[in-house]
Design an enzyme around this catalytic site. Structure first.
Site: not given
Ligand code: ZN
Length: 541
Positions: A35, A74, A335, A481
């Site tokens: 992640d 996510t 990501h 993000h």
């Molecule tokens: Zn994530």
């Protein structure tokens, strides 16, 4: 063509030098997600890896993979990896979106927020579920073709495990950071697996209560330990030896280590890779994301996390080796990520800044309502992400007027790069060609689903961080993000198996290419146009 037959046969018989070789028929596909593992982190730490990540970086390496859509969160990111489909097609346009209420009981609200990995059960309660995912995962496809295939998905985060597992996984396990690993209420784990879950959960509960110490700072990370003050009370950059408590223990390597323990338990208890059909094990490691959010990406904290992650993945691969399983492994991310503006500014990005709280849909909606002499807010309130929704109370002819006023309000703000309307997104063709050349509108198109996306998509300028300064250092994120800019879209894509002929391909490819590539590697047929991605030639058959 006719004359090529014999030469063709000769070429097939004597694999040409430098040509990648296919794995011996694998019995286990291992799909790893890290992640917030940006292509930038991969490039920064690649030379320091010694274990699992070093091995994966010695296979087929695509250092410029793309989560090519705009909403780099996510849930959408994980939804692309094993479906081979963009969020426009998986339906997972964001971690959370608004959709029409299905129950009159929801306080009379016409539109309700929906978390990506939930559904509504018979009693009207929100429960975790893969229902919102509109397409099958590779594991779902394998099991539909041969019921003897097992598909297992494990993650520190519920949405990650659920998006990788899909609708028909054998086992889907995610971690509640307080109580430990859990699955859907209707699923009963076998005795062996249930015992292993209980063992890990005893450890989770212990850590939750007593906290988790950060590891000793590795020597290789010493030069990165430089404090950056965010507020008079909060500084980041150094690895503090104090125990991380409550939610923050997710930002320690122990979070991934326990996820690994659960994955190894599944390998052993279910005898993955030892059955009569190909099995799939998907694991998403979430600690890198929490380290990024709590400390930023460029400090000693991330360095320690990267070295721990390398060791954790190494332990997974060694375990599979010792078990004598023939496997192919891929690794990517959901990501990328962006460092804190306070560290970016003195390091060559003077425009880095935090988002103006006035940009939140609640505040913009209230301001526009005032301008137009309407009561309340004209926008559904939510944290600022890309999608902005008109309130259902704005009706009929007013909607066009309000939409234009909101669009103008956002567009005039100095931190806003672009605002797209739903009609612009409906009108544009899905992009083709390399994802690094897509326009912003094309990136937003691959995050757009007419039933779930907003009335407007607001894109902030590059290097604008969504979160403010931390007011509660125990809870607040400092870095983010989620944008359509390349630091959030670019992720490494790696493939490895024993005997792979290594190569590096710097051209841009996509995470939607992973599922078709894995299917090809195990000789599993997927119909044309069933996935958005293409087969990457990582090993010739
Ligand atoms: Zn994530």
């Amino acid at each position: 063509m006719r004359r090529c037959g014999l030469i063709g046969l000769l070429l097939l018989a004597t694999s040409a030098p430098g040509m990648a070789t296919a794995p011996v028929q694998p019995t286990l596909v291992v799909a790893l997600a890290v992640d917030q593992y940006s292509a930038d982190l991969f490039s920064e730490y690649r030379s320091l890896y010694r274990h699992g990540l070093a091995r994966l970086a010695s296979g087929a390496v695509f250092p410029r993979g793309y989560q090519s859509h705009a909403g780099t969160e996510t849930c959408p990111g994980h939804s692309t990896i094993l479906t081979g489909a963009h969020p426009a097609r998986t339906g997972i346009v964001a971690n959370e979106w608004y959709e029409p209420s299905r129950l009159p009981a929801q306080n009379g609200q016409a539109m309700v927020a929906r978390y990506c990995a939930t559904t509504i059960d018979a009693s009207g309660a929100r429960v975790l579920s893969p229902e919102a995912l509109l397409v099958p995962t590779l594991g779902d496809r394998l099991r539909a073709a041969d019921a003897r295939s097992r598909s297992v998905a494990i993650s520190g985060k519920d949405r990650s495990a659920i998006m990788l597992g899909g609708k028909n996984a054998s086992v889907t396990l995610w971690m509640d950071w307080q109580a430990g690993f859990t699955t859907y209420p209707a699923v009963k784990l076998g005795d062996g697996m249930a015992r292993r879950v209980a063992e890990v959960n005893a450890e989770v509960k212990r850590i939750y209560v007593s906290g988790q110490r950060q590891p000793k700072l590795p020597e290789q990370c010493a030069a990165r330990a430089q404090p950056i003050a965010l507020t008079p009370e909060v500084s980041v950059g150094e690895l503090h030896p104090t125990a991380a408590k409550a939610k923050r223990w997710r930002a320690t390597p122990a979070f991934d280590a326990l996820t690994l323990r659960m994955a190894l338990a599944a390998v052993d208890e279910l005898q993955l890779g030892k059955g009569p059909a190909v099995d799939l094990l998907a694991v998403s490691f979430a600690a890198t994301d929490y380290v990024g959010h709590y400390f930023g990406t460029q400090g000693a904290e991330m360095c320690a996390q990267q070295l721990a992650l390398d060791a954790t993945i190494g332990r997974l691969l060694s375990h599979l080796d010792r078990a004598g399983i023939s496997y192919v492994v891929t690794l990517t991310a959901d990501h990328g990520g962006l460092d804190i503006p306070e560290r970016n500014r003195p390091r060559g990005v003077p425009t880095a800044q935090r988002a103006d709280p006035e940009l939140s849909p609640g505040r913009v909606g209230a301001a526009v309502a005032k301008e137009l002499n309407l009561t309340g807010s004209v926008l559904l309130d939510s944290e600022l992400a890309n999608d902005v929704y008109l309130a259902p109370s704005v009706e009929g002819w007013q909607r066009a007027v309000v939409l234009e006023a909101v669009r103008r309000k956002y567009q005039q703000h100095p931190q806003v790069a672009k605002v797209f309307t739903r009609n612009e997104l409906l009108a544009v063709e899905p992009p083709g060609g390399p994802p690094d050349e897509w326009t912003l509108l094309e990136r937003a198109k691959e995050s757009f689903n007419p039933q779930r996306s907003g009335d407007l998509v607001v894109i902030l300028k590059p290097y604008v961080t969504l979160y403010g300064k931390p007011e509660n250092p125990d809870r607040d994120y400092v870095a983010s993000h989620g944008s359509p800019w390349d630091y959030d879209r670019r992720v490494p894509i790696l493939f490895w198996w024993r005997g792979i002929v290594p190569f590096e391909q710097p051209a841009a490819v996509e995470t939607v290419d992973i599922a078709p590539t894995l299917a090809d590697l195990i000789g599993f047929k997927v119909g044309p146009h069933e996935m958005d991605g293409q087969v990457l030639q990582v090993g010739q058959r």
